[in-house]
Scaffold this active site. Structure first.
Site, PDB file in Angstrom:
ATOM      1  CE  LYS A 177      20.959 -13.764  31.308  1.00  0.00           C
ATOM      2  NZ  LYS A 177      20.558 -12.579  30.551  1.00  0.00           N
ATOM      3  CG  ASN A 179      18.700   1.880  37.550  1.00  0.00           C
ATOM      4  OD1 ASN A 179      18.459   2.875  36.872  1.00  0.00           O
ATOM      5  ND2 ASN A 179      19.657   1.845  38.443  1.00  0.00           N
ATOM      6  CG  HIS A 223      17.306   1.600  20.510  1.00  0.00           C
ATOM      7  ND1 HIS A 223      17.432   2.959  20.381  1.00  0.00           N
ATOM      8  CD2 HIS A 223      17.889   1.271  21.674  1.00  0.00           C
ATOM      9  CE1 HIS A 223      18.058   3.436  21.439  1.00  0.00           C
ATOM     10  NE2 HIS A 223      18.347   2.438  22.237  1.00  0.00           N
ATOM     11  CD1 TRP A 230      21.648   3.492  35.871  1.00  0.00           C
ATOM     12  CD2 TRP A 230      23.178   3.212  34.260  1.00  0.00           C
ATOM     13  NE1 TRP A 230      21.102   3.940  34.697  1.00  0.00           N
ATOM     14  CE2 TRP A 230      22.009   3.787  33.692  1.00  0.00           C
ATOM     15  CE3 TRP A 230      24.265   2.946  33.426  1.00  0.00           C
ATOM     16  CZ2 TRP A 230      21.912   4.097  32.328  1.00  0.00           C
ATOM     17  CZ3 TRP A 230      24.169   3.243  32.071  1.00  0.00           C
ATOM     18  CH2 TRP A 230      23.007   3.817  31.535  1.00  0.00           C
ATOM     19  CD  GLU A 268      32.266   3.338  25.029  1.00  0.00           C
ATOM     20  OE1 GLU A 268      31.502   2.605  25.687  1.00  0.00           O
ATOM     21  OE2 GLU A 268      31.979   4.516  24.728  1.00  0.00           O
ATOM     22  CD  GLU A 305      16.832   7.197  22.713  1.00  0.00           C
ATOM     23  OE1 GLU A 305      16.673   7.613  23.871  1.00  0.00           O
ATOM     24  OE2 GLU A 305      16.608   6.037  22.370  1.00  0.00           O
ATOM     25  CB  ILE A 365      27.230   7.316  20.812  1.00  0.00           C
ATOM     26  CG1 ILE A 365      26.223   7.988  19.881  1.00  0.00           C
ATOM     27  CG2 ILE A 365      26.899   7.654  22.253  1.00  0.00           C
ATOM     28  CD1 ILE A 365      26.314   9.510  19.833  1.00  0.00           C
ATOM     29  N   GLY A 366      30.435   6.100  20.824  1.00  0.00           N
ATOM     30  CA  GLY A 366      31.497   5.521  21.647  1.00  0.00           C
ATOM     31  C   GLY A 366      31.747   4.055  21.391  1.00  0.00           C
ATOM     32  CG  ASP A 382      28.736   8.659  27.240  1.00  0.00           C
ATOM     33  OD1 ASP A 382      28.657   9.534  26.362  1.00  0.00           O
ATOM     34  OD2 ASP A 382      29.306   7.560  27.071  1.00  0.00           O
TER      35      ASP A 382
HETATM   36  N1  GLN Z   1      29.442   5.750  25.181  1.00  0.00           N
HETATM   37  C1  GLN Z   1      28.436   4.768  25.449  1.00  0.00           C
HETATM   38  C2  GLN Z   1      28.328   3.805  24.283  1.00  0.00           C
HETATM   39  O1  GLN Z   1      28.526   4.216  23.193  1.00  0.00           O
HETATM   40  C3  GLN Z   1      27.094   5.388  25.715  1.00  0.00           C
HETATM   41  C4  GLN Z   1      26.063   4.359  26.070  1.00  0.00           C
HETATM   42  C5  GLN Z   1      24.725   4.911  26.496  1.00  0.00           C
HETATM   43  O2  GLN Z   1      24.330   5.979  26.128  1.00  0.00           O
HETATM   44  N2  GLN Z   1      24.024   4.181  27.282  1.00  0.00           N
HETATM   45  O3  GLN Z   1      28.042   2.637  24.435  1.00  0.00           O
HETATM   46 ZN    ZN Z   2      22.875   6.416  24.504  1.00  0.00          ZN
END
Ligand code: GLN
Ligand code: ZN
Length: 755
Positions: free
Chosen positions: A29, A125, A698, A565, A488, A669, A435-436, A603
């Protein structure tokens, strides 16, 4: 000149199906990222890779494997490597002259070139790159890399077994604009036949052809293609012995089809359900028995595995011992772990330990149990200690779960909740939210590193995180968002953050597993009953709420995603573990509510990705996973609004389950197929709040007001205004602060315009 190589098809006895490649300390990596940054050149990168492969091969040689997979090494991904092998890189990278840079361009894109799409490798994963096939694709064989690795391995002195992804899996996983990718099978079969000849000439005794797609539901026509393909490959005269490997499930009808062909061996996954009677069709073929779990971390019950192996030996020809799949999916070895308590440590088996288990079982199978008596005794003791460990049974948690009635997963009808909530929240039509997560700034990363190194104490760390939260709240106020988040900053990872605070989970120091390319994750290990000691998020969220009159959403990760995960327990059904995690999350929602938080988001981005591979297994999964989510979210009052967030997938298949979650608001999404998902939801009778993402996070591109307005108008054709939310696609943590501010400003403006 024709090489006249006589290939001897001696069966081997001990192997693994594939190897990890990032390096025990993520050396590859680091080297790859240095190469991308221009700090080292290609020669230096190749040298690091070569050294890693050499070290790995000599380790496997000393461990006593008598057949070693070669060619599962990759600079980025094995599907991409197969595309290179078959001359199937997309035309848009062809202009890049340097092969390594062309390869990385296909993987990651450049300023002007879109990368290949990335998606989950079956139900793991790991993410692979999706090959693209169109009418312009002209396949051609490029075996140089594989042949070079084969030569390198033979130099180290191991019995090297080249591994390639099979033509059926390659084509089934590839995408194409119109044509059926499998229509191209005859062309590929020609190339694979040529490859076999070249591998034999280079001295390969065996070749492993991976066909994991055989464990998914195939049509009868597809099964017929399996039969035809391997009949043709087996008909090559000068070739290595062919081992076809399946994993991640049972091959079902594909197994008798393979058995009818002239191939020499089949690898089967006995950890995920293949049964002994099924293998009798193989008759005299080598059976490579995956009795050691290649994708989880538990020490193998040697007695049980040995019994399975003996049964198998009785019902087929030669049997070799193996892992159920490649070791790509587990950490390198326990030697790198110093922090695990001795008990837990003795229950575990990472990559290196699994190789030893393979060797031990092969000895036990071929020389009798007496020859491995010491290992059997030690394993029995460790497993007995594991079973007796009090951490595996928390009577309080079990009693609480047993006492829960059906009401525990039920809330009042959605309509009723909507009224109560709208009265309490008084939000405008088309409420805006995120979303957070907000961008993880360098200040955040520095603070986390400083805390880890002991340079700052907990209080200082807390002070810095609060400063970040205050900034994010101020930004949202300034932008005029309606439902705020705390951003977060304190979370390095949305699963690890919770696992670290819950009983029953352990973290590793170096348990890295490749997620995609150079990205690695360190999944927590769920070993015992799950219990929440203290509130996990309440301080952060209430601090954010104290700074504003607008509602702040509490942010939690759902039970399905936490399990998806993590490495999970193998001593109880996943559904039971899910209920325990759900209970802990439920307690957190209740505490948040009691602390004055009016909206809680749970989530579940992984809901779709752990969907079983075979349709017959899906209803049971959806039943328990939806049940776990509801258990986690039905403990609050009807006036408290529950949100959920889903991403990373096509949701068509699980649309009913999304409705079943019964979340008041679902953000989802929708970047690639914006309105499809909305339409799917509508036709499934979904009548709850929904926020289809209107900003593709993204990409660094900032969507314009017009663009977002247009998206909202389209959404309004199928979703009534009182149920439509306005939000980005996903969390903002990977984006830069400047672009996020611009994009959110446009998003708020668009919502206002449409209102
Ligand atoms: N609440 C998380 C964030 O906003 C959701 C992340 C995700 O969907 N993988 O980062
Ligand atoms: Zn997401």
């Amino acid at each position: 000149m024709e090489h006249n190589v006589t290939v001897s098809h001696t069966p081997f006895t001990a192997t693994v199906l594939g190897l990890p490649r990032v390096g025990p300390r993520r050396e590859l990596k680091r080297a790859t990222e240095s190469y991308w940054a221009g700090r080292i050149d290609a020669e230096q990168l190749h040298a690091v890779a070569r050294e890693l492969r050499r070290a790995q091969l000599s380790e496997l040689r000393s461990a006593g494997l008598d057949s070693v997979p070669v060619g599962t090494f990759s600079y980025y991904d094995q599907m991409l490597d197969t595309a290179v092998l078959l001359g199937a890189l997309p035309a848009r990278v062809a202009s890049i002259a340097d092969p390594l840079d062309r390869y990385f361009a296909a993987a990651r894109g450049t300023d002007t070139i879109e990368p290949l799409e990335m998606t989950k490798w079956f139900d793991t994963n790991y993410h692979y790159l999706v090959p693209e096939i169109d009418s312009g694709t002209t396949f051609s064989l490029n075996p140089e890399q594989l042949l070079a690795q084969l030569a390198e391995a033979r130099e180290v002195g191991v019995a090297a077994r080249p591994v390639v992804i099979g033509p059926i899996t390659f084509l089934k996983l590839a995408k194409s604009a119109g044509e059926r990718t499998l229509d191209r099978l005859p062309e590929l079969v020609r190339l694979y036949r040529e490859l076999l000849v070249q591998l034999a000439a280079a001295g390969a005794e065996w070749v492993q052809i991976d066909e994991p797609v055989l464990v998914t539901d195939l049509t009868e026509d597809e099964i017929a293609l399996v039969r035809l393909t391997y009949t043709e490959l087996a008909a090559v005269e000068q070739r290595p012995a062919i081992l076809v490997a399946t994993y991640f499930g049972r091959p079902g009808a594909a197994l008798p089809a393979l058995a009818e062909t002239g191939i020499d061996g089949v690898a089967l996954d006995f950890v995920s359900g293949t049964t002994v009677p099924e293998v009798s069709v193989l008759r005299d073929k080598l059976l490579v028995a995956g009795v050691i779990d290649g994708r989880n971390v538990w020490r193998t019950d040697l007695d049980r595995a040995l019994e399975t192996l003996r049964d198998l030996a009785g019902s087929t020809g030669a049997v070799a011992v193996s892992t159920s799949c490649s070791l790509l999916h587990v950490p390198y070895g326990l030697a790198a772990e110093t922090g695990l308590d001795e008990g837990l440590r003795s229950w575990l088996s990472f990559g290196a330990e699994k190789v030893t288990e393979v060797r031990t079982l092969a000895t036990g199978l071929h020389q009798g149990a007496d020859a491995i008596e010491d290992q059997l005794v030690a394993t029995r003791a460790a497993l007995a200690a594991r079973r007796a460990d009090p951490r595996l049974h928390d009577p309080a948690v079990r009693a609480r779960l047993a006492a829960l009635g059906p009401d525990a997963t039920r809330r009042a009808p959605a309509e009723q909740r909507r009224e109560l909530q709208s009265e309490r929240l008084r939000l405008p039509a088309l409420p805006t939210t995120t979303i957070g997560s907000y961008p993880q700034t360098s200040a955040i990363r520095l603070a986390r590193a400083a805390l880890r190194k002991g340079e700052i104490d907990q209080a200082e760390y807390q002070r810095r995180m609060r400063a970040e939260i205050a900034d994010v709240v101020a930004l949202q106020e300034k932008l005029g968002l309606d439902v705020l988040v705390h951003g977060e900053p304190e979370r390095n990872d949305m699963v690890q953050y919770f696992a670290e605070q819950l009983d029953g989970f352990a973290a590793t120091e170096n348990g890295w597993v490749q997620s995609y390319g150079t990205r690695c994750v360190r999944p927590p290990i769920l070993y015992g009953d799950v219990a929440r000691r203290d509130p996990m998020t309440v301080d952060w969220i209430t601090y954010a709420q104290s700074l504003t009159d607008k509602p702040v959403k509490g942010m939690l990760t759902g039970p399905v995603t936490i399990l998806a995960w993590s490495f999970v327990r193998d001593d109880q059904p996943l559904a039971d573990s899910a209920r325990q995690v759900a209970l802990a999350i439920r307690d957190e929602t209740v505490d948040l509510e009691a602390a004055g938080i009016r909206i809680v988001q749970v989530d579940e981005p992984a809901l779709r990705e752990t969907l079983p591979l075979r349709a017959a297994d899906q209803p049971a999964y959806l039943e328990w996973s939806v049940g776990a989510f509801r258990l986690a979210t039905a403990g609050v009052a009807d006036s408290t609004q529950i949100h959920t967030h889903l991403c990373y997938s096509e949701f068509g298949e699980v649309i009913d389950a999304i409705a079943g979650l019964d979340a008041d608001v679902t953000s989802i999404e929708a970047a690639r197929s914006r309105m499809e998902i909305v339409e799917d939801l509508r036709s499934a009778g979904f009548d709850l709040g929904v926020g289809p993402g209107v900003y593709d996070i993204h990409s660094p591109r900032v969507p314009s007001v017009e663009e977002i307005t247009a998206s909202l108008r389209t959404a309004l054709k199928v979703i009534p205004a009182e149920r439509l939310w306005v939000n980005p696609d996903c969390g903002l943590k990977t984006r830069g602060p400047a672009e996020v501010e611009l994009a959110l400003r446009n998003m708020v403006a668009a919502a206002q315009a449409v209102r």
